[in-house]
Design a protein around this motif. Structure first.
Motif, PDB file in Angstrom:
ATOM      1  N   PHE A 136       0.813  -1.217   0.000  1.00 36.58           N
ATOM      2  CA  PHE A 136       0.000   0.000   0.000  1.00 36.58           C
ATOM      3  C   PHE A 136       0.851   1.273   0.000  1.00 36.58           C
ATOM      4  O   PHE A 136       0.367   2.347  -0.340  1.00 36.58           O
ATOM      5  N   GLU A 137       2.114   1.154   0.391  1.00 34.07           N
ATOM      6  CA  GLU A 137       2.986   2.322   0.445  1.00 34.07           C
ATOM      7  C   GLU A 137       3.317   2.851  -0.953  1.00 34.07           C
ATOM      8  O   GLU A 137       3.647   4.028  -1.113  1.00 34.07           O
ATOM      9  N   ILE A 138       3.237   1.982  -1.963  1.00 30.70           N
ATOM     10  CA  ILE A 138       3.556   2.422  -3.326  1.00 30.70           C
ATOM     11  C   ILE A 138       2.329   2.442  -4.234  1.00 30.70           C
ATOM     12  O   ILE A 138       2.428   2.808  -5.402  1.00 30.70           O
ATOM     13  N   ALA A 139       1.171   2.038  -3.693  1.00 30.61           N
ATOM     14  CA  ALA A 139      -0.045   1.946  -4.515  1.00 30.61           C
ATOM     15  C   ALA A 139      -0.701   3.310  -4.708  1.00 30.61           C
ATOM     16  O   ALA A 139      -0.683   4.162  -3.815  1.00 30.61           O
ATOM     17  N   ASP A 140      -1.264   3.518  -5.892  1.00 32.61           N
ATOM     18  CA  ASP A 140      -2.058   4.724  -6.154  1.00 32.61           C
ATOM     19  C   ASP A 140      -3.475   4.552  -5.611  1.00 32.61           C
ATOM     20  O   ASP A 140      -4.096   5.512  -5.171  1.00 32.61           O
ATOM     21  N   VAL A 141      -3.984   3.309  -5.667  1.00 28.43           N
ATOM     22  CA  VAL A 141      -5.297   2.979  -5.102  1.00 28.43           C
ATOM     23  C   VAL A 141      -5.128   1.748  -4.216  1.00 28.43           C
ATOM     24  O   VAL A 141      -4.610   0.719  -4.664  1.00 28.43           O
ATOM     25  N   SER A 142      -5.534   1.844  -2.957  1.00 30.20           N
ATOM     26  CA  SER A 142      -5.412   0.730  -2.008  1.00 30.20           C
ATOM     27  C   SER A 142      -6.801   0.230  -1.629  1.00 30.20           C
ATOM     28  O   SER A 142      -7.656   1.005  -1.212  1.00 30.20           O
ATOM     29  N   ILE A 143      -7.015  -1.062  -1.810  1.00 23.42           N
ATOM     30  CA  ILE A 143      -8.301  -1.681  -1.470  1.00 23.42           C
ATOM     31  C   ILE A 143      -8.050  -2.692  -0.361  1.00 23.42           C
ATOM     32  O   ILE A 143      -7.361  -3.692  -0.561  1.00 23.42           O
ATOM     33  N   VAL A 144      -8.607  -2.425   0.829  1.00 23.15           N
ATOM     34  CA  VAL A 144      -8.436  -3.321   1.972  1.00 23.15           C
ATOM     35  C   VAL A 144      -9.631  -4.270   2.027  1.00 23.15           C
ATOM     36  O   VAL A 144     -10.777  -3.832   2.149  1.00 23.15           O
ATOM     37  N   GLY A 145      -9.348  -5.558   1.907  1.00 23.57           N
ATOM     38  CA  GLY A 145     -10.440  -6.530   1.943  1.00 23.57           C
ATOM     39  C   GLY A 145      -9.987  -7.881   1.426  1.00 23.57           C
ATOM     40  O   GLY A 145      -8.833  -8.063   1.012  1.00 23.57           O
ATOM     41  N   ASN A 146     -10.907  -8.834   1.445  1.00 29.20           N
ATOM     42  CA  ASN A 146     -10.634 -10.191   0.972  1.00 29.20           C
ATOM     43  C   ASN A 146     -10.551 -10.186  -0.549  1.00 29.20           C
ATOM     44  O   ASN A 146     -11.534  -9.927  -1.236  1.00 29.20           O
ATOM     45  N   VAL A 147      -9.371 -10.490  -1.075  1.00 27.05           N
ATOM     46  CA  VAL A 147      -9.149 -10.418  -2.521  1.00 27.05           C
ATOM     47  C   VAL A 147     -10.066 -11.368  -3.283  1.00 27.05           C
ATOM     48  O   VAL A 147     -10.505 -11.065  -4.410  1.00 27.05           O
ATOM     49  N   ASN A 148     -10.422 -12.501  -2.664  1.00 25.73           N
ATOM     50  CA  ASN A 148     -11.272 -13.482  -3.347  1.00 25.73           C
ATOM     51  C   ASN A 148     -12.735 -13.054  -3.405  1.00 25.73           C
ATOM     52  O   ASN A 148     -13.517 -13.625  -4.155  1.00 25.73           O
ATOM     53  N   GLU A 149     -13.083 -12.055  -2.627  1.00 25.99           N
ATOM     54  CA  GLU A 149     -14.433 -11.477  -2.698  1.00 25.99           C
ATOM     55  C   GLU A 149     -14.452 -10.239  -3.592  1.00 25.99           C
ATOM     56  O   GLU A 149     -15.455  -9.955  -4.256  1.00 25.99           O
ATOM     57  N   ILE A 150     -13.342  -9.524  -3.619  1.00 25.85           N
ATOM     58  CA  ILE A 150     -13.267  -8.281  -4.391  1.00 25.85           C
ATOM     59  C   ILE A 150     -13.080  -8.539  -5.884  1.00 25.85           C
ATOM     60  O   ILE A 150     -13.708  -7.881  -6.728  1.00 25.85           O
ATOM     61  N   LEU A 151     -12.260  -9.522  -6.231  1.00 27.51           N
ATOM     62  CA  LEU A 151     -11.979  -9.776  -7.652  1.00 27.51           C
ATOM     63  C   LEU A 151     -13.223 -10.117  -8.470  1.00 27.51           C
ATOM     64  O   LEU A 151     -13.375  -9.596  -9.583  1.00 27.51           O
ATOM     65  N   PRO A 152     -14.133 -10.988  -7.990  1.00 27.65           N
ATOM     66  CA  PRO A 152     -15.335 -11.264  -8.792  1.00 27.65           C
ATOM     67  C   PRO A 152     -16.150 -10.005  -9.078  1.00 27.65           C
ATOM     68  O   PRO A 152     -16.708  -9.845 -10.176  1.00 27.65           O
ATOM     69  N   VAL A 153     -16.197  -9.085  -8.101  1.00 32.69           N
ATOM     70  CA  VAL A 153     -16.938  -7.837  -8.298  1.00 32.69           C
ATOM     71  C   VAL A 153     -16.241  -6.984  -9.363  1.00 32.69           C
ATOM     72  O   VAL A 153     -16.895  -6.418 -10.253  1.00 32.69           O
ATOM     73  N   MET A 154     -14.915  -6.897  -9.282  1.00 35.46           N
ATOM     74  CA  MET A 154     -14.164  -6.118 -10.276  1.00 35.46           C
ATOM     75  C   MET A 154     -14.352  -6.690 -11.675  1.00 35.46           C
ATOM     76  O   MET A 154     -14.537  -5.946 -12.646  1.00 35.46           O
ATOM     77  N   ILE A 155     -14.325  -8.009 -11.769  1.00 31.50           N
ATOM     78  CA  ILE A 155     -14.470  -8.664 -13.072  1.00 31.50           C
ATOM     79  C   ILE A 155     -15.824  -8.339 -13.689  1.00 31.50           C
ATOM     80  O   ILE A 155     -15.928  -7.980 -14.877  1.00 31.50           O
ATOM     81  N   GLU A 156     -16.869  -8.424 -12.881  1.00 31.67           N
ATOM     82  CA  GLU A 156     -18.221  -8.138 -13.389  1.00 31.67           C
ATOM     83  C   GLU A 156     -18.367  -6.678 -13.795  1.00 31.67           C
ATOM     84  O   GLU A 156     -18.986  -6.359 -14.820  1.00 31.67           O
ATOM     85  N   GLU A 157     -17.792  -5.770 -13.004  1.00 28.94           N
ATOM     86  CA  GLU A 157     -17.884  -4.345 -13.325  1.00 28.94           C
ATOM     87  C   GLU A 157     -17.114  -4.017 -14.597  1.00 28.94           C
ATOM     88  O   GLU A 157     -17.557  -3.208 -15.416  1.00 28.94           O
ATOM     89  N   MET A 158     -15.959  -4.637 -14.771  1.00 27.39           N
ATOM     90  CA  MET A 158     -15.163  -4.408 -15.983  1.00 27.39           C
ATOM     91  C   MET A 158     -15.904  -4.926 -17.220  1.00 27.39           C
ATOM     92  O   MET A 158     -15.870  -4.310 -18.289  1.00 27.39           O
ATOM     93  N   LYS A 159     -16.580  -6.056 -17.073  1.00 26.11           N
ATOM     94  CA  LYS A 159     -17.358  -6.603 -18.181  1.00 26.11           C
ATOM     95  C   LYS A 159     -18.490  -5.658 -18.580  1.00 26.11           C
ATOM     96  O   LYS A 159     -18.748  -5.449 -19.758  1.00 26.11           O
ATOM     97  N   LYS A 160     -19.135  -5.063 -17.565  1.00 19.49           N
ATOM     98  CA  LYS A 160     -20.223  -4.133 -17.852  1.00 19.49           C
ATOM     99  C   LYS A 160     -19.709  -2.903 -18.595  1.00 19.49           C
ATOM    100  O   LYS A 160     -20.340  -2.415 -19.536  1.00 19.49           O
ATOM    101  N   LEU A 161     -18.534  -2.401 -18.176  1.00 18.70           N
ATOM    102  CA  LEU A 161     -17.974  -1.224 -18.831  1.00 18.70           C
ATOM    103  C   LEU A 161     -17.616  -1.527 -20.286  1.00 18.70           C
ATOM    104  O   LEU A 161     -17.777  -0.664 -21.160  1.00 18.70           O
ATOM    105  N   LYS A 162     -17.124  -2.725 -20.542  1.00 17.19           N
ATOM    106  CA  LYS A 162     -16.752  -3.087 -21.908  1.00 17.19           C
ATOM    107  C   LYS A 162     -17.969  -3.258 -22.813  1.00 17.19           C
ATOM    108  O   LYS A 162     -17.875  -3.095 -24.032  1.00 17.19           O
TER     109      LYS A 162
END
Length: 312
Positions: free
Chosen positions: A284-310
């Motif tokens: 997080f010290e070098i990140a421009d955007v830091s997301i604190v949470g369970n990566v296995n719960e966050i990634l499916p949401v990101m994937i779905e949102e990216m699909k919608k944008l495309k």
């Protein structure tokens, strides 16, 4: 300071690592000449970055290329000779150094000047430490891809053609065929988007989420050493001191704590997004955007949102 750059080509394009050498040249505030062989159109493109280019025809293999570059080094007597750290450069760099009687430093990730001396920084002992090397006199140096940013096009510089006669007995070996392995298709150094996974994903099944997000974003999959040692993905995907040094436009670190061995290989990325459940994670010290949470719960949401944008 005077430098000589070897611009290596792959078919009709310049290898990204070679273009980065121009940025290294500018950081050293040195004058330089770039050498391009066999591809005159590539020589013209390289001159767009504001560095004078010498085009030489007739180098078809390592033997003739070594001979041609050695002759140019003898003629120009540069203070430093820079090559991208490719398979080709690893072959010819020590040969040039041996023929001309120069120092040789390989796999350099940083170049700086101090008290009038050039200091070359490279990883050692599997990337666990960084060593700083000073060469007395001219050095032939291979630079790891991604260690310097790609330069912006500037003024059009001059392209000069040069002819160097190479005797037939110089050629000791001839390549009669090339077999390209599947692993070579993993081009982390040239990727604009990289999605990397680490130990925090927990399993090979969860690592597939990283692969899915990379696919949706049109990017390439990266990984830390623990993910590779666990057998979740081949070693060709490793990012870090003992893997590939990368500098994409977007780097998404998934379940990666941020050990120095990894961050030193991707910290020059233009934009870094980090996902980790530990809010104190070094990443997080070098990140421009830091997301604190369970990566296995966050990634499916990101994937779905990216699909919608495309789809829009």
């Amino acid at each position: 300071m005077k430098a000589l750059l070897f611009i290596e080509t792959d078919k009709e394009k310049v290898l990204g690592g070679s273009i980065e050498l121009i940025s290294a040249l500018k950081e050293l505030d040195a004058e330089g000449t770039a050498i391009v062989v066999n591809k005159k159109d590539v020589a013209e493109k390289a001159s767009d970055f504001g560095v004078s280019v010498t085009f030489v025809d007739g180098a078809s293999d390592c033997d003739t290329l070594t001979e041609i570059l050695s002759e140019i080094v003898k003629e120009q007597n540069p203070d430093i000779v820079l090559l991208a750290n490719t398979a080709m450069a690893k072959d010819i760099a020590p040969r040039i150094a041996g023929r001309v009687g120069l120092g040789c430093v390989s796999d350099v990730t940083g170049i700086s000047k101090e008290d009038g001396k050039v200091i070359y920084t490279r990883p050692a002992y599997g990337g666990t430490i960084l060593e700083h090397i000073v060469v007395d006199g001219t050095a032939v140096v291979t630079v790891r891809n991604g260690s310097f940013p790609k330069p912006e096009a500037g003024f059009k510089a001059e392209v000069t053609e040069k002819t160097i006669e190479v005797q037939a007995d110089v050629v000791k070996a001839k390549i009669i065929d090339r077999v390209k392995e599947i692993s070579e298709s993993v081009n982390l150094e040239e990727a604009e988007v990289i999605v990397s996974g680490g130990r925090g994903l927990g399993s090979e099944e969860n690592f597939k989420l990283v692969e899915e997000l990379a696919r949706v974003l049109g990017g390439v999959v990266g990984a830390t050493r623990p993910a590779i040692e666990n057998g979740w993905i081949p070693r060709t995907h490793q990012v870090g001191q003992s893997g590939k040094i990368v500098s994409p436009k977007l780097y998404i670190a998934c379940g990666i704590s941020g050990a120095t061995q990894h961050t030193s290989g991707m910290s020059s990325s233009n934009y870094i997004v980090a996902i980790n459940k530990d809010e104190e994670a070094p990443i997080f010290e070098i990140a421009d955007v830091s997301i604190v949470g369970n990566v296995n719960e966050i990634l499916p949401v990101m994937i779905e949102e990216m699909k919608k944008l495309k789809e829009k």
